[in-house]
Motif scaffolding. Structure first.
Motif, short mmCIF file in Angstrom:
data_model
loop_
_atom_site.label_atom_id
_atom_site.label_comp_id
_atom_site.label_asym_id
_atom_site.label_seq_id
_atom_site.Cartn_x
_atom_site.Cartn_y
_atom_site.Cartn_z
N LEU A 156 -1.36 -17.85 -37.67
CA LEU A 156 -2.37 -18.91 -37.79
C LEU A 156 -3.46 -18.52 -38.77
N LYS A 157 -3.86 -17.23 -38.76
CA LYS A 157 -4.87 -16.76 -39.72
C LYS A 157 -4.32 -16.85 -41.15
N ILE A 158 -3.08 -16.43 -41.32
CA ILE A 158 -2.47 -16.44 -42.65
C ILE A 158 -2.36 -17.87 -43.18
N ALA A 159 -2.12 -18.82 -42.27
CA ALA A 159 -1.96 -20.22 -42.67
C ALA A 159 -3.24 -20.82 -43.26
N ASP A 160 -4.38 -20.14 -43.08
CA ASP A 160 -5.63 -20.60 -43.69
C ASP A 160 -5.56 -20.53 -45.21
N ASN A 161 -4.66 -19.67 -45.72
CA ASN A 161 -4.45 -19.56 -47.16
C ASN A 161 -3.48 -20.67 -47.58
N ALA A 162 -3.94 -21.56 -48.45
CA ALA A 162 -3.14 -22.72 -48.85
C ALA A 162 -1.79 -22.33 -49.44
N GLU A 163 -1.75 -21.20 -50.16
CA GLU A 163 -0.49 -20.77 -50.77
C GLU A 163 0.51 -20.26 -49.73
N GLN A 164 -0.01 -19.64 -48.68
CA GLN A 164 0.86 -19.05 -47.66
C GLN A 164 1.26 -20.05 -46.57
N ARG A 165 0.48 -21.11 -46.42
CA ARG A 165 0.72 -22.06 -45.32
C ARG A 165 2.15 -22.62 -45.29
N PRO A 166 2.73 -23.06 -46.42
CA PRO A 166 4.10 -23.59 -46.35
C PRO A 166 5.11 -22.56 -45.82
N ILE A 167 4.90 -21.29 -46.16
CA ILE A 167 5.81 -20.24 -45.67
C ILE A 167 5.64 -20.07 -44.17
N VAL A 168 4.40 -20.09 -43.70
CA VAL A 168 4.13 -19.99 -42.26
C VAL A 168 4.77 -21.16 -41.53
N GLU A 169 4.57 -22.37 -42.05
CA GLU A 169 5.15 -23.56 -41.40
C GLU A 169 6.67 -23.49 -41.36
N ARG A 170 7.27 -22.98 -42.42
CA ARG A 170 8.73 -22.81 -42.45
C ARG A 170 9.20 -21.87 -41.34
N GLU A 171 8.49 -20.73 -41.16
CA GLU A 171 8.88 -19.76 -40.14
C GLU A 171 8.61 -20.28 -38.73
N VAL A 172 7.54 -21.04 -38.56
CA VAL A 172 7.25 -21.65 -37.25
C VAL A 172 8.34 -22.67 -36.93
N SER A 173 8.77 -23.44 -37.92
CA SER A 173 9.85 -24.42 -37.71
C SER A 173 11.14 -23.73 -37.29
N LYS A 174 11.43 -22.57 -37.92
CA LYS A 174 12.62 -21.80 -37.52
C LYS A 174 12.52 -21.38 -36.06
N ALA A 175 11.33 -20.88 -35.69
CA ALA A 175 11.13 -20.39 -34.31
C ALA A 175 11.23 -21.53 -33.30
N LEU A 176 10.88 -22.75 -33.69
CA LEU A 176 11.00 -23.90 -32.79
C LEU A 176 12.46 -24.14 -32.38
N LYS A 177 13.38 -23.68 -33.22
CA LYS A 177 14.81 -23.85 -32.93
C LYS A 177 15.41 -22.61 -32.28
N GLY A 178 14.55 -21.67 -31.87
CA GLY A 178 15.03 -20.42 -31.28
C GLY A 178 15.68 -20.63 -29.92
N GLU A 179 16.45 -19.65 -29.50
CA GLU A 179 17.16 -19.74 -28.21
C GLU A 179 16.34 -19.24 -27.04
N LYS A 180 15.26 -18.49 -27.33
CA LYS A 180 14.42 -17.95 -26.26
C LYS A 180 13.29 -18.93 -25.97
N TRP A 181 13.09 -19.24 -24.71
CA TRP A 181 12.05 -20.22 -24.37
C TRP A 181 10.66 -19.74 -24.79
N TRP A 182 10.44 -18.41 -24.68
CA TRP A 182 9.11 -17.89 -25.02
C TRP A 182 8.86 -17.93 -26.53
N GLN A 183 9.93 -17.88 -27.31
CA GLN A 183 9.79 -18.03 -28.76
C GLN A 183 9.43 -19.48 -29.10
N VAL A 184 10.12 -20.41 -28.47
CA VAL A 184 9.84 -21.83 -28.68
C VAL A 184 8.41 -22.15 -28.23
N GLU A 185 8.00 -21.54 -27.12
CA GLU A 185 6.64 -21.75 -26.61
C GLU A 185 5.60 -21.33 -27.65
#
Length: 197
Positions: A156-185
């Motif tokens: 979340l801190k890294i996402a404050d940087n406009a250049e890094q935000r798309p990469i953070v959002e991409r990795e968060v989107s990947k984690a949303l599809k994870g198999e572990k409930w705590w990862q999705v959480e």
């Protein structure tokens, strides 16, 4: 003959105030002149006194004094040391040489010791690039709550940087599809915090 905690504190202190003396003491430990555990995990013969963790004492004495020898000893501590020794050695290596830390990343990023993983996380948070964000995203699925929550907060801190935000959002989107409930959480909390659609 002082308690172990005092001896480790002394090793850490001497490395901060007199690196030359610290390295001389390291020579004495390696030579078996200071009683305790030897490099080969064999107990040194001593009249009395507690046996200490060779690799932990080594990591404390090295401090951030970078030489080929000290880098080599820290890397060896990462391979052979106790849980505490590995965490301290990794911390020292990160302060000493970011380049060397990155070379060791693959071998330590999934270490079974939580404090080693937390050291990796702290290092990546202060040396941000795309590969660091990817590993932080993977840590959202860590089995320890402290690790995954810290990973989320750092992302979340890294996402404050406009250049890094798309990469953070991409990795968060990947984690949303994870198999572990705590990862999705964790990914869901991050996605909501970022206002992702």
């Amino acid at each position: 003959r002082y308690p172990l905690g005092v001896r480790y504190a002394a090793a850490q202190g001497i490395s901060r105030i007199d690196s030359k003396k610290a390295l001389e003491l390291l020579d004495e430990i390696e030579a078996g002149k200071i009683y305790g555990a030897t490099k080969n995990d064999k107990e040194a013969k001593a009249e009395s006194g507690p046996v200490w963790d060779y690799w932990l004492a080594t990591a404390y004495l090295i401090g951030t004094n970078e030489t080929d020898r000290t880098r080599s000893l820290l890397i060896e501590a990462l391979q052979k040391g106790s849980d505490v020794a590995r965490a301290i050695a990794l911390n020292r290596l990160g302060q000493m040489s970011a380049e060397e830390f990155k070379k060791q990343l693959d071998s330590v990023r999934n270490d079974p010791e939580i404090n080693v993983r937390l050291e990796v996380l702290s290092f990546l948070s202060s040396h941000v690039d795309e590969s660091a964000i990817i590993v932080l995203g993977e840590y959202l699925g860590d089995d320890q709550p402290r690790v995954r929550e810290k990973a989320r907060n750092e992302l979340l801190k890294i996402a404050d940087n406009a250049e890094q935000r798309p990469i953070v959002e991409r990795e968060v989107s990947k984690a949303l599809k994870g198999e572990k409930w705590w990862q999705v959480e964790q990914a869901l909390i991050a996605a909501t915090s970022l206002g992702m659609k």
